[in-house]
Design a protein around this motif. Structure first.
Motif, PDB file in Angstrom:
ATOM      1  N   ASP A 100       0.860  -1.181   0.000  1.00 26.51           N
ATOM      2  CA  ASP A 100       0.000   0.000   0.000  1.00 26.51           C
ATOM      3  C   ASP A 100       0.897   1.232   0.000  1.00 26.51           C
ATOM      4  O   ASP A 100       2.089   1.157   0.323  1.00 26.51           O
ATOM      5  CB  ASP A 100      -0.911  -0.016   1.238  1.00 26.51           C
ATOM      6  N   ILE A 102       0.706   5.426   1.115  1.00 25.85           N
ATOM      7  CA  ILE A 102      -0.002   6.562   1.706  1.00 25.85           C
ATOM      8  C   ILE A 102       0.862   7.797   1.529  1.00 25.85           C
ATOM      9  O   ILE A 102       2.057   7.784   1.836  1.00 25.85           O
ATOM     10  CB  ILE A 102      -0.279   6.323   3.205  1.00 25.85           C
ATOM     11  N   PHE A 106      -0.760  12.827   5.943  1.00 31.18           N
ATOM     12  CA  PHE A 106      -1.764  11.775   5.974  1.00 31.18           C
ATOM     13  C   PHE A 106      -2.808  12.031   7.051  1.00 31.18           C
ATOM     14  O   PHE A 106      -2.601  12.818   7.983  1.00 31.18           O
ATOM     15  CB  PHE A 106      -1.104  10.418   6.197  1.00 31.18           C
ATOM     16  N   ASP A 107      -3.917  11.332   6.912  1.00 36.06           N
ATOM     17  CA  ASP A 107      -4.979  11.368   7.910  1.00 36.06           C
ATOM     18  C   ASP A 107      -4.757  10.232   8.905  1.00 36.06           C
ATOM     19  O   ASP A 107      -4.547   9.078   8.514  1.00 36.06           O
ATOM     20  CB  ASP A 107      -6.347  11.212   7.228  1.00 36.06           C
ATOM     21  N   GLU A 109      -6.716   8.609  10.995  1.00 37.55           N
ATOM     22  CA  GLU A 109      -7.686   7.512  10.952  1.00 37.55           C
ATOM     23  C   GLU A 109      -7.489   6.639   9.714  1.00 37.55           C
ATOM     24  O   GLU A 109      -7.693   5.428   9.760  1.00 37.55           O
ATOM     25  CB  GLU A 109      -9.112   8.070  10.989  1.00 37.55           C
ATOM     26  N   GLU A 110      -7.087   7.268   8.611  1.00 32.78           N
ATOM     27  CA  GLU A 110      -6.854   6.493   7.389  1.00 32.78           C
ATOM     28  C   GLU A 110      -5.657   5.555   7.574  1.00 32.78           C
ATOM     29  O   GLU A 110      -5.710   4.379   7.176  1.00 32.78           O
ATOM     30  CB  GLU A 110      -6.593   7.410   6.197  1.00 32.78           C
ATOM     31  N   ALA A 113      -6.742   2.677   9.719  1.00 29.83           N
ATOM     32  CA  ALA A 113      -7.619   1.752   8.987  1.00 29.83           C
ATOM     33  C   ALA A 113      -6.836   0.913   7.989  1.00 29.83           C
ATOM     34  O   ALA A 113      -7.102  -0.290   7.824  1.00 29.83           O
ATOM     35  CB  ALA A 113      -8.714   2.542   8.262  1.00 29.83           C
ATOM     36  N   ARG A 114      -5.854   1.515   7.325  1.00 31.12           N
ATOM     37  CA  ARG A 114      -5.072   0.758   6.338  1.00 31.12           C
ATOM     38  C   ARG A 114      -4.162  -0.265   7.004  1.00 31.12           C
ATOM     39  O   ARG A 114      -3.936  -1.350   6.459  1.00 31.12           O
ATOM     40  CB  ARG A 114      -4.258   1.716   5.469  1.00 31.12           C
ATOM     41  N   SER A 117      -6.428  -3.101   7.833  1.00 27.29           N
ATOM     42  CA  SER A 117      -6.846  -3.784   6.616  1.00 27.29           C
ATOM     43  C   SER A 117      -5.761  -4.732   6.119  1.00 27.29           C
ATOM     44  O   SER A 117      -6.043  -5.886   5.759  1.00 27.29           O
ATOM     45  CB  SER A 117      -7.174  -2.759   5.529  1.00 27.29           C
TER      46      SER A 117
END
Length: 230
Positions: A100, A102, A106-107, A109-110, A113-114, A117
């Motif tokens: 992934d 990013i 960056f955020d 929470e994102e 979450a990643r 995931s």
């Protein structure tokens, strides 16, 4: 989770590193910062990691160089977090082995979450099915009957010895560090006390030697760990 999640954070900016480690700890995982590519590689060689968060612009060894060096170690997911957000950079990183990408800034929470995931995805796909009967040279281990024979002689092993041998047989070419063995067999975090591993390994080798004199099934890779002898 049964096993603790250890995440290596390769980021040279102190503030960003602290933020990423905070995100990781808030999710209940264990974070380890590394402030250069060289330092990150040393950590990667010392133990098994659940994930790597990787900045590309690292001193000592760039993120791209480190990505080439780790060679998909233990099917560990890699998330690149970088200010280099050009499409060509993203494509290169993803083709080079990253799972992934990013872009900074960056955020929070994102990122959280990643991370979750990728960990869920690898929990599903990174566990290869292991046959019930494992063999290597004259060594045969049967998971169903919980039996082990060496050169036709059956061994009487403790549960820990059986699990250690089963783990070695599951990946004959892999070098397992002491932390690998302890965390996979005892299912606890390894804090550097290798005496318990040494005792179990010595007992296991002794039993194998008595069952098959003249044969050596386990070898020590000095400075790294153990593996089955080719």
């Amino acid at each position: 989770m049964n096993n603790p999640i250890h995440i290596l954070v390769a980021e040279d900016d102190n503030d960003i590193s602290r933020l990423l480690c905070s995100i990781i700890k808030k999710s209940g995982y264990i974070a380890q910062p590394a402030y250069s590519g060289t330092e990150a590689l040393l950590y990667l060689e010392q133990r098994q990691w659940s994930m790597l968060l990787l900045d590309l612009m690292l001193p000592g060894m760039t993120g791209e160089e480190l990505l080439n060096r780790i060679d998909r170690r233990d099917d560990m997911p890699v998330i690149v977090i970088s200010a280099k957000g050009e499409p060509s950079t993203k494509v290169s990183a993803l083709r080079g082995g990253a799972d992934d990408f990013i872009t900074k800034p960056f955020d929070v929470e994102e990122v959280s979450a990643r991370i979750d995931s990728q960990l869920r995805m690898y929990a599903r796909i990174a566990q290869p099915s292991v046959p019930n009967v494992l063999t290597h040279k004259e060594l045969v281990l049967d998971r169903d009957t919980m039996s082990v024979t060496a050169a036709g002689t059956e061994l009487t092993l403790t549960a820990r010895e059986f699990e250690i041998l089963s783990l070695l047989l599951s990946a004959p070419k892999k070098v397992f560090t002491k932390s690998n063995l302890y965390e996979r067999v005892w299912k606890e975090s390894f804090y550097g006390d290798d005496n318990i591993i040494n005792v179990h390994m010595s007992n296991l080798r002794s039993k194998l030697a008595k069952a098959a004199p003249g044969s050596e099934f386990i070898e020590t890779v000095w400075g790294m760990g153990y593996r089955l002898k080719p």
